[in-house]
Design a protein around this motif. Structure first.
Motif, PDB file in Angstrom:
ATOM      1  N   ILE A 145       0.827  -1.213   0.000  1.00 45.12           N
ATOM      2  CA  ILE A 145       0.000   0.000   0.000  1.00 45.12           C
ATOM      3  C   ILE A 145       0.859   1.261   0.000  1.00 45.12           C
ATOM      4  N   THR A 146       1.693   1.401   1.035  1.00 48.69           N
ATOM      5  CA  THR A 146       2.414   2.660   1.215  1.00 48.69           C
ATOM      6  C   THR A 146       3.478   2.890   0.145  1.00 48.69           C
ATOM      7  N   LEU A 147       4.334   1.899  -0.094  1.00 47.27           N
ATOM      8  CA  LEU A 147       5.419   2.087  -1.063  1.00 47.27           C
ATOM      9  C   LEU A 147       4.894   2.349  -2.471  1.00 47.27           C
ATOM     10  N   GLN A 151       5.644   5.782  -4.640  1.00 43.39           N
ATOM     11  CA  GLN A 151       6.236   5.714  -5.971  1.00 43.39           C
ATOM     12  C   GLN A 151       5.332   6.326  -7.039  1.00 43.39           C
ATOM     13  N   SER A 152       4.034   6.363  -6.777  1.00 42.23           N
ATOM     14  CA  SER A 152       3.084   6.890  -7.762  1.00 42.23           C
ATOM     15  C   SER A 152       2.916   8.402  -7.662  1.00 42.23           C
ATOM     16  N   GLN A 153       3.404   8.991  -6.571  1.00 41.73           N
ATOM     17  CA  GLN A 153       3.206  10.416  -6.349  1.00 41.73           C
ATOM     18  C   GLN A 153       4.438  11.215  -6.777  1.00 41.73           C
ATOM     19  N   SER A 154       4.200  12.447  -7.167  1.00 44.63           N
ATOM     20  CA  SER A 154       5.311  13.329  -7.562  1.00 44.63           C
ATOM     21  C   SER A 154       5.602  14.294  -6.416  1.00 44.63           C
ATOM     22  N   PHE A 155       6.240  13.762  -5.366  1.00 45.39           N
ATOM     23  CA  PHE A 155       6.596  14.594  -4.229  1.00 45.39           C
ATOM     24  C   PHE A 155       7.878  15.366  -4.559  1.00 45.39           C
ATOM     25  N   SER A 156       7.776  16.672  -4.627  1.00 42.67           N
ATOM     26  CA  SER A 156       8.939  17.481  -4.971  1.00 42.67           C
ATOM     27  C   SER A 156       9.824  17.685  -3.746  1.00 42.67           C
ATOM     28  N   ILE A 157      11.071  17.262  -3.870  1.00 42.24           N
ATOM     29  CA  ILE A 157      12.040  17.520  -2.796  1.00 42.24           C
ATOM     30  C   ILE A 157      13.270  18.226  -3.379  1.00 42.24           C
ATOM     31  N   GLN A 158      13.044  18.978  -4.459  1.00 46.98           N
ATOM     32  CA  GLN A 158      14.154  19.716  -5.064  1.00 46.98           C
ATOM     33  C   GLN A 158      14.775  20.674  -4.067  1.00 46.98           C
ATOM     34  N   TRP A 159      13.954  21.224  -3.156  1.00 45.19           N
ATOM     35  CA  TRP A 159      14.489  22.156  -2.161  1.00 45.19           C
ATOM     36  C   TRP A 159      15.525  21.481  -1.271  1.00 45.19           C
ATOM     37  N   VAL A 160      15.353  20.171  -1.009  1.00 44.09           N
ATOM     38  CA  VAL A 160      16.350  19.427  -0.229  1.00 44.09           C
ATOM     39  C   VAL A 160      17.662  19.361  -0.999  1.00 44.09           C
ATOM     40  N   TYR A 253       7.564   9.179  11.294  1.00 44.96           N
ATOM     41  CA  TYR A 253       6.969   8.197  10.397  1.00 44.96           C
ATOM     42  C   TYR A 253       5.463   8.253  10.582  1.00 44.96           C
ATOM     43  N   GLN A 254       4.747   8.518   9.522  1.00 45.77           N
ATOM     44  CA  GLN A 254       5.162   8.911   8.190  1.00 45.77           C
ATOM     45  C   GLN A 254       5.867  10.274   8.201  1.00 45.77           C
ATOM     46  N   PRO A 255       6.887  10.407   7.323  1.00 47.21           N
ATOM     47  CA  PRO A 255       7.488  11.734   7.162  1.00 47.21           C
ATOM     48  C   PRO A 255       6.630  12.583   6.247  1.00 47.21           C
ATOM     49  N   SER A 256       6.857  13.871   6.240  1.00 48.56           N
ATOM     50  CA  SER A 256       6.109  14.746   5.345  1.00 48.56           C
ATOM     51  C   SER A 256       6.796  14.890   3.990  1.00 48.56           C
ATOM     52  N   TYR A 257       8.055  14.465   3.878  1.00 50.75           N
ATOM     53  CA  TYR A 257       8.716  14.359   2.582  1.00 50.75           C
ATOM     54  C   TYR A 257       9.687  13.197   2.653  1.00 50.75           C
ATOM     55  N   TYR A 258       9.860  12.516   1.500  1.00 46.74           N
ATOM     56  CA  TYR A 258      10.538  11.231   1.499  1.00 46.74           C
ATOM     57  C   TYR A 258      12.006  11.355   1.106  1.00 46.74           C
ATOM     58  N   HIS A 259      12.742  12.042   1.954  1.00 47.70           N
ATOM     59  CA  HIS A 259      14.203  12.067   1.951  1.00 47.70           C
ATOM     60  C   HIS A 259      14.575  12.028   3.427  1.00 47.70           C
ATOM     61  N   LEU A 260      15.338  11.023   3.838  1.00 45.60           N
ATOM     62  CA  LEU A 260      15.540  10.823   5.273  1.00 45.60           C
ATOM     63  C   LEU A 260      16.097  12.070   5.945  1.00 45.60           C
ATOM     64  N   HIS A 261      15.462  12.472   7.023  1.00 46.41           N
ATOM     65  CA  HIS A 261      15.888  13.639   7.784  1.00 46.41           C
ATOM     66  C   HIS A 261      15.585  13.402   9.257  1.00 46.41           C
ATOM     67  N   GLU A 309      -6.495  12.472   3.287  1.00 41.24           N
ATOM     68  CA  GLU A 309      -5.232  12.113   2.649  1.00 41.24           C
ATOM     69  C   GLU A 309      -5.416  10.907   1.736  1.00 41.24           C
ATOM     70  N   LEU A 310      -4.744  10.939   0.593  1.00 44.96           N
ATOM     71  CA  LEU A 310      -4.848   9.855  -0.371  1.00 44.96           C
ATOM     72  C   LEU A 310      -4.352   8.532   0.204  1.00 44.96           C
ATOM     73  N   LEU A 311      -3.315   8.594   1.028  1.00 47.95           N
ATOM     74  CA  LEU A 311      -2.796   7.357   1.610  1.00 47.95           C
ATOM     75  C   LEU A 311      -3.833   6.719   2.529  1.00 47.95           C
ATOM     76  N   PHE A 312      -4.583   7.537   3.262  1.00 47.63           N
ATOM     77  CA  PHE A 312      -5.658   6.994   4.104  1.00 47.63           C
ATOM     78  C   PHE A 312      -6.696   6.284   3.245  1.00 47.63           C
TER      79      PHE A 312
END
Length: 321
Positions: A145-147, A151-160, A253-261, A309-312
């Motif tokens: 479900i979660t993974l 993978q299907s979402q376009s979460f922008s982490i360019q700022w990271v 967990y869950q993080p709000s963006y998917y780059h470990l911090h 939330e879509l994940l819910f």
């Protein structure tokens, strides 16, 4: 008011694109904002989340989210607050007790204002008051479900990446370990204005880009995590004089963006997202991985999701809620 984990403020969403992409340069036209509705208010955080609209000269309206937040008291300014033309109106007196409304001068009446502009429907839903549900995610749930959802979402982490590559916020970096495998940068979080230590809040961003969250961690990552824990504490005491025993150091967990911090907050600060259903102390994470390299690929993890939330919805569709 019952609240779920307050979403972490993504910098590319809330501060505009200027710090990272350079696309927004003009100040936000606050005087032209037309209030549409109050999305949410938090008595605990002394904050209100507003949906407004800015009308361009052509008559086209553009949505904005404006967050107004009372700032903590600064000890060095308390004396001024009591003496500098402060208006005090009596509201009630009973024996030795009395209450007043205090009206400080403008220079001591700061309200931190965060703007998301232009704002999308996703931003509006993010800050809208919602029912919150606890999810108990097994490893099978994560894989099925979660993974796939991540993978299907376009979460922008360019700022990271901009921070890691020194394209933005280079002057804000408190500490860096440049090792590409076990290194990280430590920067102040945007929720902290750095005027006082009571609400100290910093973020450690790892250089490695393939590690998304707690679920990806194995014993291989222990040297990286130990570097963050030890060097992060040393950097905080060096720069701010706060010892490690007065820090809460944890992952979401869950993080709000998917780059470990990793989050570093003052122990006495009730930071958003520091509750038991979301925060995992870094020292405990290291110990768990030392005991079992696959610890976070085996155990179930509990977290809260808002009803919109879509994940819910994915967990609902799978019959897991």
């Amino acid at each position: 008011m019952a609240e779920g984990p307050r979403p972490k403020r993504k910098r590319e969403e809330e501060a505009g694109a200027a710090p990272h992409g350079g696309t927004v340069t003009a100040p936000f036209p606050l005087a032209e904002l037309r209030l549409r509705r109050v999305l949410r208010e938090s008595a605990r955080d002394k904050a209100v989340f507003l949906h407004g609209e800015v009308t361009s000269p052509s008559g086209e309206g553009t949505d904005a989210v404006v967050i107004l937040e009372k700032t903590p008291f600064q000890e060095e300014k308390v004396s001024d607050l009591l003496k500098k033309h402060t208006k005090l109106d009596l509201q009630m007196r009973n024996d030795i007790y009395s209450t007043y409304h205090l009206y400080p001068p403008v220079e001591l009446s700061e309200i931190k204002t965060t703007v998301v502009y232009p704002a999308t429907e996703k931003h509006l839903q993010k800050y809208l008051r919602q029912e919150v549900h606890l999810i108990r995610e097994t490893w099978e749930d994560y894989k099925n479900i979660t993974l796939p959802f991540i993978q299907s979402q376009s979460f922008s982490i360019q700022w990271v990446y901009n921070i890691l590559e020194k394209k933005a916020e280079a002057d804000r970096i408190i500490h860096e370990n440049p090792d590409p495998c076990n290194g990280f940068v430590l920067v102040p979080d945007f929720k902290w204005n750095q005027n006082q230590l009571d609400d100290l809040y910093l973020i450690a961003l790892i250089h490695r880009r393939e590690v998304k969250s707690l679920r990806d961690l194995t014993a291989e990552h222990i040297p990286l995590l130990r570097n963050i824990l030890q060097e992060g504490k040393e950097a905080v005491v060096k720069h701010f004089g706060v010892p490690g025993s007065q820090l809460r150091i944890y992952l979401h967990y869950q993080p709000s963006y998917y780059h470990l911090h990793v989050h570093f907050t003052a122990l006495g600060y009730d930071a958003p997202g520091s509750s038991v259903e979301r925060a995992h102390l870094l020292a405990d994470v290291i110990d768990n991985l030392a005991m079992d390299s696959m610890y976070y690929q085996k155990r179930a993890l509990t977290f809260a999701l808002r009803a919109d939330e879509l994940l819910f919805k994915k967990f609902q569709e799978a019959g897991r809620v």
